[in-house]
Design an enzyme around this catalytic site. Structure first.
Site, PDB file in Angstrom:
ATOM      1  N   ASP A   8       1.256  -1.315  -0.104  1.00  0.00           N
ATOM      2  CA  ASP A   8      -0.087   0.182   0.180  1.00  0.00           C
ATOM      3  C   ASP A   8       0.469   0.872  -0.412  1.00  0.00           C
ATOM      4  O   ASP A   8       1.266   2.145   1.180  1.00  0.00           O
ATOM      5  CB  ASP A   8      -0.577   0.376   1.164  1.00  0.00           C
ATOM      6  CG  ASP A   8      -1.755  -1.130   2.008  1.00  0.00           C
ATOM      7  OD1 ASP A   8      -0.973  -2.284   1.162  1.00  0.00           O
ATOM      8  OD2 ASP A   8      -2.807  -1.161   1.694  1.00  0.00           O
ATOM      9  N   GLU A  39      -4.542   1.949  -2.380  1.00  0.00           N
ATOM     10  CA  GLU A  39      -5.779   2.418  -1.963  1.00  0.00           C
ATOM     11  C   GLU A  39      -5.414   3.485  -1.267  1.00  0.00           C
ATOM     12  O   GLU A  39      -6.498   4.522  -0.337  1.00  0.00           O
ATOM     13  CB  GLU A  39      -5.967   1.435  -1.040  1.00  0.00           C
ATOM     14  CG  GLU A  39      -6.034   0.702  -0.025  1.00  0.00           C
ATOM     15  CD  GLU A  39      -7.105   0.046   0.754  1.00  0.00           C
ATOM     16  OE1 GLU A  39      -8.152   0.632   0.420  1.00  0.00           O
ATOM     17  OE2 GLU A  39      -6.268   0.394   1.857  1.00  0.00           O
ATOM     18  N   ASN A  40      -3.988   4.316  -0.860  1.00  0.00           N
ATOM     19  CA  ASN A  40      -3.613   5.207   0.250  1.00  0.00           C
ATOM     20  C   ASN A  40      -3.407   5.909  -0.197  1.00  0.00           C
ATOM     21  O   ASN A  40      -2.237   6.477   0.441  1.00  0.00           O
ATOM     22  CB  ASN A  40      -3.339   4.378   1.672  1.00  0.00           C
ATOM     23  CG  ASN A  40      -4.292   3.612   2.829  1.00  0.00           C
ATOM     24  OD1 ASN A  40      -3.490   1.805   2.740  1.00  0.00           O
ATOM     25  ND2 ASN A  40      -5.186   3.890   3.052  1.00  0.00           N
ATOM     26  N   ASN A  67     -10.283  -1.520   1.058  1.00  0.00           N
ATOM     27  CA  ASN A  67     -11.322  -0.699   1.783  1.00  0.00           C
ATOM     28  C   ASN A  67     -11.241   0.688   1.843  1.00  0.00           C
ATOM     29  O   ASN A  67     -12.447   1.700   2.102  1.00  0.00           O
ATOM     30  CB  ASN A  67     -11.496  -1.096   3.110  1.00  0.00           C
ATOM     31  CG  ASN A  67      -9.987  -0.732   4.110  1.00  0.00           C
ATOM     32  OD1 ASN A  67      -9.059  -0.995   3.488  1.00  0.00           O
ATOM     33  ND2 ASN A  67     -10.196  -0.737   4.834  1.00  0.00           N
ATOM     34  N   HIS A  68     -10.446   1.464   1.415  1.00  0.00           N
ATOM     35  CA  HIS A  68     -10.710   2.939   1.074  1.00  0.00           C
ATOM     36  C   HIS A  68     -10.477   3.328  -0.795  1.00  0.00           C
ATOM     37  O   HIS A  68      -9.995   4.392  -0.927  1.00  0.00           O
ATOM     38  CB  HIS A  68      -9.171   3.562   1.301  1.00  0.00           C
ATOM     39  CG  HIS A  68      -9.033   3.359   2.917  1.00  0.00           C
ATOM     40  ND1 HIS A  68      -9.535   4.112   4.006  1.00  0.00           N
ATOM     41  CD2 HIS A  68      -8.003   2.606   4.175  1.00  0.00           C
ATOM     42  CE1 HIS A  68      -9.615   4.125   5.301  1.00  0.00           C
ATOM     43  NE2 HIS A  68      -8.740   3.286   4.540  1.00  0.00           N
ATOM     44  N   HIS A 179      -2.911  -3.914   3.359  1.00  0.00           N
ATOM     45  CA  HIS A 179      -3.532  -3.327   3.941  1.00  0.00           C
ATOM     46  C   HIS A 179      -3.213  -3.238   5.686  1.00  0.00           C
ATOM     47  O   HIS A 179      -3.519  -2.010   6.521  1.00  0.00           O
ATOM     48  CB  HIS A 179      -4.800  -4.629   4.818  1.00  0.00           C
ATOM     49  CG  HIS A 179      -6.238  -3.745   5.634  1.00  0.00           C
ATOM     50  ND1 HIS A 179      -6.757  -2.983   5.313  1.00  0.00           N
ATOM     51  CD2 HIS A 179      -6.595  -4.110   6.939  1.00  0.00           C
ATOM     52  CE1 HIS A 179      -7.563  -2.415   6.231  1.00  0.00           C
ATOM     53  NE2 HIS A 179      -7.487  -3.322   7.347  1.00  0.00           N
ATOM     54  N   HIS A 181       0.083  -3.008   6.203  1.00  0.00           N
ATOM     55  CA  HIS A 181       0.876  -1.642   6.398  1.00  0.00           C
ATOM     56  C   HIS A 181       2.365  -2.481   7.164  1.00  0.00           C
ATOM     57  O   HIS A 181       2.843  -1.697   7.433  1.00  0.00           O
ATOM     58  CB  HIS A 181       0.240  -0.375   6.677  1.00  0.00           C
ATOM     59  CG  HIS A 181      -0.973   0.131   6.056  1.00  0.00           C
ATOM     60  ND1 HIS A 181      -0.824   1.482   6.098  1.00  0.00           N
ATOM     61  CD2 HIS A 181      -1.532  -0.453   4.981  1.00  0.00           C
ATOM     62  CE1 HIS A 181      -1.698   1.736   5.104  1.00  0.00           C
ATOM     63  NE2 HIS A 181      -2.067   0.861   4.853  1.00  0.00           N
TER      64      HIS A 181
END
Length: 274
Positions: A8, A39-40, A67-68, A179, A181
């Protein structure tokens, strides 16, 4: 086949580090295919079209999410325009975008990439990740329509990630968790020949709380009250991911090892690429 997966990207520090280092990694390590979880990337929450395009221009062949994925509202529309952008495949039918796709490596190999999201401690209302994977594998089996198959399993619980890896063992080339991290130390090849790692870690500033400035998370643990917003940490970033060697004849994994470049964490390049 040489495949690199990067965890991520978190905020400007993480995405900039990827953009600066990825072109050199592709050429120096002779990489055939690169997947980046993005996603982040936009301030720690979601991804914009501009950031997605910059990541593709830097050499990523596919950008996965989690999820983001919808935190930046523009993603709902731009996801329909870009085949190399994936959102979790187990969103309900009718969700914009796509969760898997067949792509071509620099060596000409057909590579199926699928983005799946776990449900434990996350989104129990999503479709079953195991049945979603079964449908994806049934439509494009390894050794028939695909020369390699990779799953980005975006999940909280390590047990769910491990069980998913064993579930597709021998039918996929590589399962990597995202997810949390934090890079895990369990990179391995499962009994059936599928490479597995519970979490690739993040591309971001590790002087942080999961890539976010640490003061506000600490405050919330202590006071149980928010004082401000979470902000992506802006210090020097470390690129974290994992490299996999995949057999051209079987599509199964032959070697796997982590990749870490940057401060704080011990740097390492997969030894079979040095």
């Amino acid at each position: 086949m040489r495949l690199l997966f990067l965890g991520d990207m978190v905020g400007k520090a993480g995405r900039t580090a990827v953009w600066e280092r990825l072109p050199g990694l592709i050429s120096d390590l002779n990489l055939d295919f690169v997947i980046v979880n993005g996603e982040n990337a936009a301030g720690g929450f979601g991804i914009t079209e501009e950031i997605y395009l910059e990541t593709i221009n830097a050499g990523a062949d596919v950008v996965t999410t989690g999820n983001h994925v919808w935190d930046q509202k523009e993603a709902v529309t731009f996801c329909e325009r870009h085949d190399q952008f994936l959102r979790p495949a187990n969103y309900p039918k009718g969700t914009p975008g796509k969760g898997s796709g067949l792509f071509y490596g620099r060596n000409g190999a057909r590579i199926l990439v699928a983005n799946i999201m776990g449900r434990v401690f996350m989104h129990p209302e999503l479709d079953d990740p195991f049945s979603s994977a079964e449908s994806i594998l049934g439509a494009c089996p390894l050794g028939e329509q695909a020369d390699a198959i990779v799953f980005d399993f975006h999940a909280e619980a390590t047990s769910e990630k491990q069980c998913f890896g064993h579930f597709v063992d021998g039918r996929a080339s590589f399962v990597v968790g995202t997810h949390t991290h934090v890079p895990t130390a369990d990179a391995q090849i499962l009994n059936g020949g599928t490479a597995y790692m519970s979490d690739a870690g993040m591309c971001g500033d590790y002087d942080s709380s999961l890539g976010m400035e640490k003061e506000e998370p600490i405050n919330r643990f202590i006071s149980k009250m928010p004082k401000g917003r979470f902000e992506a940490a802006s210090g020097p970033a470390t690129i974290c991911g994992v490299g996999v060697e995949i057999s051209d004849s079987t599509g199964l994994a032959e070697k796997i090892a982590p990749l870490r470049i940057g401060p704080r964490l011990a740097e390492t390049i997969p030894p079979f690429w040095v």
